[in-house]
Design a protein around this motif. Structure first.
Motif, PDB file in Angstrom:
ATOM      1  N   ILE A  45       0.826  -1.114   0.037  1.00 42.19           N
ATOM      2  CA  ILE A  45       0.044  -0.042  -0.094  1.00 42.19           C
ATOM      3  C   ILE A  45       0.800   1.377  -0.098  1.00 42.19           C
ATOM      4  O   ILE A  45       1.772   1.295   0.795  1.00 42.19           O
ATOM      5  N   ALA A  46       0.489   2.217  -0.771  1.00 40.55           N
ATOM      6  CA  ALA A  46       1.243   3.659  -0.837  1.00 40.55           C
ATOM      7  C   ALA A  46       0.806   4.277   0.432  1.00 40.55           C
ATOM      8  O   ALA A  46      -0.234   4.418   0.839  1.00 40.55           O
ATOM      9  N   PRO A  69      10.161  -1.736  10.587  1.00 36.60           N
ATOM     10  CA  PRO A  69      10.874  -2.763   9.759  1.00 36.60           C
ATOM     11  C   PRO A  69      11.010  -2.427   8.150  1.00 36.60           C
ATOM     12  O   PRO A  69      10.217  -2.754   7.277  1.00 36.60           O
ATOM     13  N   VAL A  70      12.143  -1.602   8.351  1.00 34.82           N
ATOM     14  CA  VAL A  70      12.347  -1.059   6.732  1.00 34.82           C
ATOM     15  C   VAL A  70      12.621  -2.044   5.714  1.00 34.82           C
ATOM     16  O   VAL A  70      12.640  -1.762   4.432  1.00 34.82           O
ATOM     17  N   ASP A  71      12.669  -3.279   5.903  1.00 37.29           N
ATOM     18  CA  ASP A  71      12.699  -4.322   4.839  1.00 37.29           C
ATOM     19  C   ASP A  71      11.425  -4.484   4.447  1.00 37.29           C
ATOM     20  O   ASP A  71      11.446  -5.421   3.354  1.00 37.29           O
ATOM     21  N   ARG A  72      10.473  -3.972   4.718  1.00 32.45           N
ATOM     22  CA  ARG A  72       9.004  -4.250   4.133  1.00 32.45           C
ATOM     23  C   ARG A  72       8.684  -3.001   3.448  1.00 32.45           C
ATOM     24  O   ARG A  72       7.403  -2.608   3.167  1.00 32.45           O
ATOM     25  N   VAL A  73       9.703  -1.942   3.278  1.00 36.38           N
ATOM     26  CA  VAL A  73       9.396  -0.653   2.422  1.00 36.38           C
ATOM     27  C   VAL A  73      10.011  -0.699   1.193  1.00 36.38           C
ATOM     28  O   VAL A  73      11.148  -1.089   0.980  1.00 36.38           O
ATOM     29  N   TYR A 165       8.128  10.335  -6.248  1.00 38.93           N
ATOM     30  CA  TYR A 165       8.813   8.907  -5.339  1.00 38.93           C
ATOM     31  C   TYR A 165       7.620   8.712  -4.217  1.00 38.93           C
ATOM     32  O   TYR A 165       7.153   9.515  -3.486  1.00 38.93           O
ATOM     33  N   THR A 166       7.053   7.254  -4.486  1.00 39.02           N
ATOM     34  CA  THR A 166       6.132   6.767  -3.575  1.00 39.02           C
ATOM     35  C   THR A 166       6.673   5.873  -2.566  1.00 39.02           C
ATOM     36  O   THR A 166       7.348   5.032  -3.276  1.00 39.02           O
ATOM     37  N   ILE A 167       6.352   6.060  -1.269  1.00 39.88           N
ATOM     38  CA  ILE A 167       6.760   4.832  -0.335  1.00 39.88           C
ATOM     39  C   ILE A 167       5.684   3.940  -0.241  1.00 39.88           C
ATOM     40  O   ILE A 167       4.557   4.407   0.184  1.00 39.88           O
ATOM     41  N   THR A 168       5.972   2.664  -0.424  1.00 37.84           N
ATOM     42  CA  THR A 168       4.943   1.565  -0.392  1.00 37.84           C
ATOM     43  C   THR A 168       5.424   0.750   0.540  1.00 37.84           C
ATOM     44  O   THR A 168       6.688   0.486   0.863  1.00 37.84           O
ATOM     45  N   VAL A 169       4.568   0.318   1.620  1.00 35.45           N
ATOM     46  CA  VAL A 169       4.964  -0.732   2.453  1.00 35.45           C
ATOM     47  C   VAL A 169       4.104  -1.941   2.580  1.00 35.45           C
ATOM     48  O   VAL A 169       3.054  -1.997   1.783  1.00 35.45           O
ATOM     49  N   ASP A 170       4.373  -3.098   2.933  1.00 31.71           N
ATOM     50  CA  ASP A 170       3.211  -4.296   3.052  1.00 31.71           C
ATOM     51  C   ASP A 170       2.177  -3.619   3.810  1.00 31.71           C
ATOM     52  O   ASP A 170       2.135  -2.870   4.659  1.00 31.71           O
ATOM     53  N   ALA A 171       0.845  -4.437   3.297  1.00 31.23           N
ATOM     54  CA  ALA A 171      -0.320  -3.958   3.918  1.00 31.23           C
ATOM     55  C   ALA A 171      -0.593  -4.216   5.152  1.00 31.23           C
ATOM     56  O   ALA A 171      -1.182  -3.132   5.798  1.00 31.23           O
ATOM     57  N   ASP A 172       0.234  -5.168   5.827  1.00 33.43           N
ATOM     58  CA  ASP A 172      -0.045  -5.499   7.374  1.00 33.43           C
ATOM     59  C   ASP A 172       0.504  -4.481   8.184  1.00 33.43           C
ATOM     60  O   ASP A 172       0.168  -4.168   9.507  1.00 33.43           O
ATOM     61  N   VAL A 173       1.439  -3.633   7.714  1.00 36.60           N
ATOM     62  CA  VAL A 173       2.229  -2.390   8.604  1.00 36.60           C
ATOM     63  C   VAL A 173       1.922  -1.261   7.891  1.00 36.60           C
ATOM     64  O   VAL A 173       2.524  -0.301   8.339  1.00 36.60           O
TER      65      VAL A 173
END
Length: 190
Positions: A45-46, A69-73, A165-173
């Motif tokens: 999700i953005a 947890p930046v490994d999910r960014v 530049y869009t920052i997306t992350v995993d939906a659960d976080v």
């Protein structure tokens, strides 16, 4: 290269790919991440968008500093374009000078390696290697430029730029990331 008795879908399987010179098989799209190997792709999700990379990088750094947890960014650049900054005209003399500089550095490295084993005047070995490297570098630089026959008589630096530049992350976080980014100071440059 075609492989007899293999369908295109079977070539996506890493076991169907031939081994390369190093003895390993090349990575395929399906084995880039552990999640893809397991057959599950994480939904993303953005959560924020920035006009330049520096601000997006600052936001991810802020998340990291706050133990997110930046490994999910991911930072996703959109509307990419290539921008090539031209620095000046390239002449045979400039090409020779650049080659001489590169050759001198290479000569210095070789001189240090051979000078370490020299008996007596090690510095002579070092000086000779630097001078020889500069001469050969200049000759090869001038020759390489002459071989282009004027096709590219300028120096430049290409860069990729994006409009957004869009920052997306995993939906659960995603909710946690949005909440943290809402606290990001807007006026403190880093």
């Amino acid at each position: 290269m075609t492989y007899p008795n293999r369908s295109p879908s079977s070539l996506r399987n890493n076991d169907a790919m031939p081994r390369g010179p190093s003895g390993t098989r090349p990575a395929t799209h399906d084995d880039n991440t552990a999640d893809r190997r397991a057959g599950t792709e994480r939904a993303t999700i953005a959560v924020a968008s920035y006009p330049d990379y520096a601000r997006a990088q600052r936001a991810v750094d802020f998340l990291s500093d706050n133990e997110f947890p930046v490994d999910r960014v991911r930072i996703v650049g959109s509307d990419l374009r290539l921008v090539e900054q031209v620095h000046g005209r390239m002449t045979t003399g400039r090409a020779a000078l650049a080659g001489a500089g590169t050759g001198a550095w290479f000569g210095l490295l070789i001189g240090i390696l051979f000078g370490a084993f020299a008996v007596g005047a090690w510095w002579r070995v070092l000086v000779f290697a630097v001078v020889a490297g500069a001469v050969w570098g200049a000759a090869f630089g001038a020759l390489a430029h002459a071989m282009t026959r004027g096709q590219r008589d300028f120096t430049s630096t290409p860069t990729l730029q994006a409009d957004n530049y869009t920052i997306t992350v995993d939906a659960d976080v995603a909710d946690r990331a949005r909440e943290m980014l809402s606290r990001l100071p807007t006026d403190s440059p880093r």
